[in-house]
Design an enzyme around this catalytic site. Structure first.
Site, mmCIF file in Angstrom:
data_model
loop_
_atom_site.group_PDB
_atom_site.id
_atom_site.type_symbol
_atom_site.label_atom_id
_atom_site.label_comp_id
_atom_site.label_asym_id
_atom_site.label_seq_id
_atom_site.Cartn_x
_atom_site.Cartn_y
_atom_site.Cartn_z
ATOM 1 N N ASP A 245 0.823 -1.218 0.000
ATOM 2 C CA ASP A 245 0.000 0.000 0.000
ATOM 3 C C ASP A 245 0.849 1.255 0.000
ATOM 4 O O ASP A 245 0.347 2.346 -0.291
ATOM 5 C CB ASP A 245 -0.923 -0.019 1.216
ATOM 6 C CG ASP A 245 -1.872 -1.200 1.141
ATOM 7 O OD1 ASP A 245 -1.451 -2.335 1.479
ATOM 8 O OD2 ASP A 245 -3.013 -1.011 0.700
ATOM 9 N N LYS A 256 -0.664 -5.250 4.219
ATOM 10 C CA LYS A 256 -1.640 -5.806 5.138
ATOM 11 C C LYS A 256 -0.996 -6.408 6.380
ATOM 12 O O LYS A 256 0.054 -7.062 6.270
ATOM 13 C CB LYS A 256 -2.453 -6.879 4.399
ATOM 14 C CG LYS A 256 -3.591 -7.488 5.171
ATOM 15 C CD LYS A 256 -4.570 -6.465 5.723
ATOM 16 C CE LYS A 256 -5.068 -5.545 4.635
ATOM 17 N NZ LYS A 256 -5.592 -4.262 5.145
HETATM 18 C C1 LIG Z 1 -2.415 -4.163 -4.985
HETATM 19 S S1 LIG Z 1 -2.552 -3.335 -3.504
HETATM 20 C C2 LIG Z 1 -3.168 -4.580 -2.502
HETATM 21 C C3 LIG Z 1 -2.970 -4.284 -1.040
HETATM 22 O O1 LIG Z 1 -4.102 -3.582 -0.515
HETATM 23 C C4 LIG Z 1 -4.671 -4.393 0.495
HETATM 24 O O2 LIG Z 1 -5.219 -3.667 1.537
HETATM 25 P P1 LIG Z 1 -6.832 -3.555 1.675
HETATM 26 O O3 LIG Z 1 -7.413 -4.892 1.320
HETATM 27 O O4 LIG Z 1 -7.023 -3.178 3.134
HETATM 28 O O5 LIG Z 1 -7.231 -2.455 0.726
HETATM 29 C C5 LIG Z 1 -3.527 -5.230 0.994
HETATM 30 O O6 LIG Z 1 -2.672 -4.515 1.853
HETATM 31 C C6 LIG Z 1 -2.874 -5.576 -0.307
HETATM 32 O O7 LIG Z 1 -1.565 -6.034 -0.245
#
Ligand SMILES: CSC[C@H]1O[C@H](OP(=O)(O)O)[C@H](O)[C@@H]1O
Length: 367
Positions: A245, A256
């Protein structure tokens, strides 16, 4: 990517009403494939906050369309700045959200208000097209890593990849980041298998990555988050590939919650730990991830309850903790660059360092 043979992106303008933006309701997957039609910036903000739409590059792209929707109602300077700030504040960790809003404002601020609406939709569309191209390039560069692993294994041995959360096509406009090389490897006939971390508490792995890989026919096994280290100790993981992110200018990686623990286990077992990202995920303004990256704290209710499908086919949420137990829910953690083997970007692979990133992006300044 295709769903039942039909090509989709994760966000698109409604062909029957070009002022409406469509997304999949990711809180309904894998049990139902439901399309949401968003017609206001408030609806876009709600979709991002509730994670009906999620994934760093995707929330940036959808927020760009959210600003376009806002301008359709009121293209004035005051409204544009207010709505941009509102959308940028929906989630704090993914830098793509701020990057996309700042790019839109840089394009729109100099314009006459009456010219902004069409320009906004066009710019949001460019953000989407660029994300697709960047992720496809990430796939090609990551594919080389997987081919190299295959060349070091016996002909009959499969390549075992572990991934955390969901960094697939549904987390981006298309292709995904961490999953893009996996799709390309599978499609060219490499025998790949993916260990899919369930990724508590929102289960993006169990619900979204498993759905994506299964829909594409990629062999995969869902595991509890705490099993990855054990599999690495027993030689069951050839490589870890995750998304991110926000990556700092010196290569620290926000991703995450639980990613850091995977990186520690990978280092302890000499398993390559790679992070896939488009350059829109690099925050050039930040050096020290642990000190400077804001970590989103989400509702404790995401920890104390789980959502699933009943035997009767109903999607239900049930509490799994004692009623009076408290819960904490940091949604991300930061993996120091020293634990990252390398970064897979649209311009190629580099080590997780300032010099590594500058070797690929020499001229990029600030976000
Ligand atoms: C390709 S970015 C994906 C990245 O975003 C996710 O977070 P979230 O599901 O909370 O939006 C997660 O950290 C992924 O690695």
């Amino acid at each position: 990517m295709k769903i039942n043979g039909v090509p989709y992106r994760s966000v698109w303008v409604d062909p029957t009403d070009h002022r409406t933006v469509c997304i999949f309701d990711q809180t309904r997957l894998p049990f139902a494939l439901e399309i949401l039609h968003l017609s206001s910036s408030e609806q876009v903000a709600h979709a991002i906050i509730t994670m009906q739409v999620r994934g760093a590059p995707l929330i940036g792209a959808v927020a760009a369309y959210g600003l376009s929707l806002a301008l359709s109602s009121d293209p004035s300077d005051e409204a544009m700045e207010r709505e941009a700030s509102m959308l940028a504040a929906t989630r704090p960790t993914a830098i793509n959200l701020r990057w996309a809003i700042e790019r839109m404002l840089q394009k729109l601020r100099p314009m006459n208000s009456q010219d902004r609406v069409e320009a906004a939709y066009k710019e949001a569309g460019l953000i989407c097209d660029e994300d697709v191209a960047q992720n496809e390039a990430i796939g090609r560069h990551g594919l080389e890593l997987l081919r190299n692993i295959k060349n070091r294994k016996k002909a009959e041995e499969r390549i075992n990849i572990l991934t955390h959360c969901n960094a697939g096509w549904i987390a981006t406009v298309d292709w995904g980041t961490a999953l893009a090389p996996i799709y390309m490897a599978h499609d060219e006939g490499l025998d790949v298998h993916v260990w899919v971390d369930e990724t508590r508490p929102r289960n993006q792995g169990a619900a979204l990555t498993a759905w994506e890989l299964g829909s594409h026919g990629v062999p995969h096994t869902v595991i509890v988050d705490n099993a990855g280290g054990h599999l690495m100790q027993h030689g069951q993981v050839d490589i870890v590939i995750v998304g991110t992110d926000r990556v700092t200018a010196n290569g620290d990686v926000a991703n995450k919650i639980g990613t850091y623990l995977k990186a520690l286990a990978a280092r302890d077992n000499d398993v390559p730990f790679w992070v896939a990202l488009p350059s829109t995920t690099i925050d050039w303004r930040v050096q020290d991830g642990l000190k400077e990256i804001p970590i989103e704290e989400r509702s404790p209710l995401e920890v104390t309850a789980v959502t699933g499908l009943t035997k009767g086919g109903q999607v239900e949420t049930v509490r799994i903790t004692p009623e009076h137990s408290s819960a904490a829910n940091p949604a991300f953690d930061v993996t120091p660059a020293r634990l990252v083997t390398g970064l897979i970007t649209e311009r190629g692979c580099c080590n997780a360092s300032g010099t590594g990133l500058r070797s690929l992006f020499p001229a990029t300044t600030g976000q």
